[in-house]
Write a protein that holds these residues in place. Structure first.
Motif, short mmCIF file in Angstrom:
data_model
loop_
_atom_site.label_atom_id
_atom_site.label_comp_id
_atom_site.label_asym_id
_atom_site.label_seq_id
_atom_site.Cartn_x
_atom_site.Cartn_y
_atom_site.Cartn_z
N VAL A 1 0.85 -1.19 0.00
CA VAL A 1 0.00 0.00 0.00
C VAL A 1 0.88 1.24 0.00
O VAL A 1 1.93 1.28 0.66
N CYS A 2 0.47 2.26 -0.73
CA CYS A 2 1.24 3.49 -0.79
C CYS A 2 1.34 4.11 0.60
O CYS A 2 0.49 3.93 1.46
N ASP A 3 2.43 4.85 0.83
CA ASP A 3 2.68 5.52 2.10
C ASP A 3 3.10 4.50 3.16
O ASP A 3 3.26 3.31 2.87
N LYS A 4 3.28 5.00 4.39
CA LYS A 4 3.71 4.15 5.50
C LYS A 4 2.87 4.47 6.73
O LYS A 4 2.11 5.42 6.75
N GLY A 5 3.04 3.67 7.77
CA GLY A 5 2.42 3.97 9.04
C GLY A 5 0.98 3.52 9.17
O GLY A 5 0.51 2.60 8.49
N VAL A 6 0.24 4.20 10.07
CA VAL A 6 -1.10 3.76 10.45
C VAL A 6 -2.07 3.79 9.29
O VAL A 6 -2.85 2.86 9.09
N ASN B 1 -14.93 4.44 -3.62
CA ASN B 1 -15.29 4.82 -2.25
C ASN B 1 -14.22 5.60 -1.51
O ASN B 1 -14.51 6.26 -0.51
N HIS B 2 -12.97 5.54 -1.97
CA HIS B 2 -11.89 6.22 -1.25
C HIS B 2 -11.04 7.07 -2.19
O HIS B 2 -9.84 7.26 -1.96
N GLU B 3 -11.67 7.57 -3.23
CA GLU B 3 -10.95 8.38 -4.22
C GLU B 3 -10.30 9.60 -3.57
O GLU B 3 -9.18 9.98 -3.91
N ARG B 4 -10.98 10.21 -2.60
CA ARG B 4 -10.49 11.44 -1.98
C ARG B 4 -9.16 11.22 -1.25
O ARG B 4 -8.33 12.13 -1.17
N LEU B 5 -8.95 10.02 -0.74
CA LEU B 5 -7.74 9.74 0.04
C LEU B 5 -6.54 9.39 -0.83
O LEU B 5 -5.41 9.35 -0.34
N CYS B 6 -6.79 9.11 -2.12
CA CYS B 6 -5.71 8.78 -3.07
C CYS B 6 -4.87 7.61 -2.56
O CYS B 6 -3.63 7.63 -2.64
N MET B 7 -5.52 6.60 -2.02
CA MET B 7 -4.81 5.42 -1.53
C MET B 7 -4.91 4.30 -2.57
O MET B 7 -5.97 4.07 -3.16
N PHE B 8 -3.79 3.64 -2.80
CA PHE B 8 -3.76 2.53 -3.75
C PHE B 8 -2.71 1.53 -3.30
O PHE B 8 -1.97 1.78 -2.34
N ALA B 9 -2.67 0.41 -3.97
CA ALA B 9 -1.69 -0.62 -3.63
C ALA B 9 -1.21 -1.31 -4.89
O ALA B 9 -1.98 -1.51 -5.84
N THR B 10 0.07 -1.64 -4.91
CA THR B 10 0.57 -2.53 -5.96
C THR B 10 0.38 -3.96 -5.45
O THR B 10 0.71 -4.25 -4.30
#
Length: 476
Positions: free
Chosen positions: A261-266, A332-341
């Motif tokens: 998942v992009c980014d790190k942490g919680v 559903n989470h477009e605003r957070l710009c979260m994705f995963a490879t």
């Protein structure tokens, strides 16, 4: 004659005024030195790993400085708890004299709490509310200095002398500046204690989150005759955005997942749990569905398939979990710009066929029994980026002795203390050496990465999943 007397009187007055000024300058000098020492101690306390111990030393020193500065014969420094009762005293409770015990009594504290100002008292015997307290004491002059922070009484510094009228307004003003420093030190210590308590609770919560996240990972690893499944997982922080998974479908095929998942942490850890759960739910749902006709299933699928044999239809539907997961996150989470490879493969342990989708993940490496290396390149973008996009399904045949190594980008990006990356080239060079088993490969990789990182702080989450075909294929 009268003129001479007048001249002498004037001279004496000037000398007295000069002596008073010199005395005040001495007091001012001592007060300035005391204030500088207090400020220096405050800085030391801010850098100390144990501010509560530093605070005790500062308060003891402040009390001693106050007595020296004023020439007080007795006194006491008390601190109050949230209910206004004495929590701490200097000197310590066991060392208090009878007069100092009076200065820690509820009656005196109540009196001090009703006077939130510096009060030099010429004679305690002349003050209602104090007369009875000091009825049997030879000490007469008192300087009561409240320690305030934002209008709240934190404590009281009281100094006493046997000479009536000993403490003047000059001393009172200087002592007020000292108590301001005491108040700052006390407030800092209390804030530090609150922060330390909060930090401790936060660490407990993060440790709990770490345990929960580890529980998401397969333990023990799946076991299939003729196959090895080995993994390692090192989060850069308490929780991670990386994950891996192995699970069995009803028809005996094995799901293999490595995600980042992009980014790190919680935040990344929360989405890690979401991605992992969605993949399991969607793939499990479709693996249970028995299609009536192959063509109908393929026609309704959003997955692009090339040269798919009829007996792989259920596998294709299981891989459709990538499409559904992508659409759910993107919608559903477009605003957070979260994705995963994500690399998601379905292994048929009987035939050795690995059918997979690589959603923007680092290409896994196949080390063939012959020693050659192959890469399983992306068949679509990262999962969760764009709604309703296509992913191509591909297949690869695994033969006895072949190893598939899937990993997150934390492996080549692992940094040394000199900020030098481990690099993918170094990983490939390890794979060029003979590999007797998946376990030995992962252990060798772990040793090399640990040696490279040494004492450096983790740069990124590190995840590895290795699968090896150990036995010859069985034929029906």
């Amino acid at each position: 004659m009268d003129a001479q007397i007048q001249s002498i009187e004037n001279l004496l007055e000037q000398m007295a005024a000069l002596q008073k000024e010199v005395a005040e300058l001495k007091i001012a000098k001592l007060a300035l030195e005391a204030q500088n020492r207090m400020q220096e101690n405050l800085l030391n306390m801010a850098e100390s790993p144990k501010p509560e111990e530093m605070l005790a030393s500062i308060l003891q020193q402040a009390f001693e400085i106050s007595c020296k500065l004023t020439g007080a014969e007795s006194g006491c420094l008390v601190f109050l708890n949230a209910n206004g009762a004495v929590q701490q005293s200097i000197p310590k409770e066991e060392d208090l004299t009878p007069v100092q015990l009076i200065l820690t009594s509820p009656m005196y504290i109540d009196w001090a709490n009703s006077h939130h100002q510096v009060i030099p008292i010429a004679d305690v015997q002349q003050i209602e509310g104090l007369r009875s307290l000091f009825d049997h004491s030879s000490l007469r002059s008192m300087l009561s200095i409240p320690i305030l922070r934002k209008g709240k009484l934190l404590g009281v510094l009281t100094l006493m002398h046997s000479q009536p009228g000993y403490f003047g307004t000059v001393i009172a003003e200087f002592m007020q500046s000292v108590t301001r420093q005491i108040a700052l030190a006390t407030e800092y210590a209390r804030c530090y204690e609150e922060l330390d308590n909060y930090s401790h609770k936060l660490k407990q919560e993060l440790e709990r989150a770490r345990e929960i996240q580890r529980d998401f990972l397969p333990n023990p690893m799946i076991s299939v005759p003729g196959w090895e499944f080995v993994a390692c997982f090192y989060p850069a922080r308490q929780v991670a955005g990386d994950f891996y998974d192995t699970f069995r479908f009803p028809d005996g095929s094995i799901g293999l997942v490595v995600g980042d998942v992009c980014d790190k942490g919680v935040g990344a850890a929360l989405f890690m749990g979401l991605f992992r759960s969605l993949l399991r739910i969607f793939s499990g749902y479709y693996s249970f569905q028995v299609p009536s006709q192959t063509d109908e299933v393929l026609a309704n699928s959003e997955v692009e398939v090339a040269e798919v044999p009829p007996n792989t239809v259920k596998i294709i539907d299981a891989l459709k979990a990538i499409v559904l997961t992508n659409n759910y996150i993107a919608q559903n989470h477009e605003r957070l710009c979260m994705f995963a490879t994500i690399f998601f493969g379905v292994l048929n342990p009987t035939t050795g066929i690995l059918t997979y989708i690589n959603g923007g993940h680092v290409p896994p490496i196949i080390k063939r029994a012959s020693g050659t290396l192959e890469r399983l390149k992306p068949t679509g973008p990262a999962v969760g980026t764009i709604y309703n996009i296509d992913y191509e399904v591909k297949r690869v045949q695994l033969e006895p002795g072949d190893i598939v190594l899937s990993f997150s980008d934390g492996v080549p990006d692992a940094r040394s203390s000199e900020n030098v990356p481990f690099t993918e080239q170094r990983l490939l060079s390890l794979l060029e050496e003979p590999v007797p088993s998946a376990v030995s490969l992962v252990e060798r990789l772990k040793t090399e990465i640990r040696s490279h990182i040494a004492e450096a702080d983790p740069f990124d989450d590190i995840t590895v999943l290795a699968v090896r075909h150990n036995l010859p294929l069985t034929t029906n």
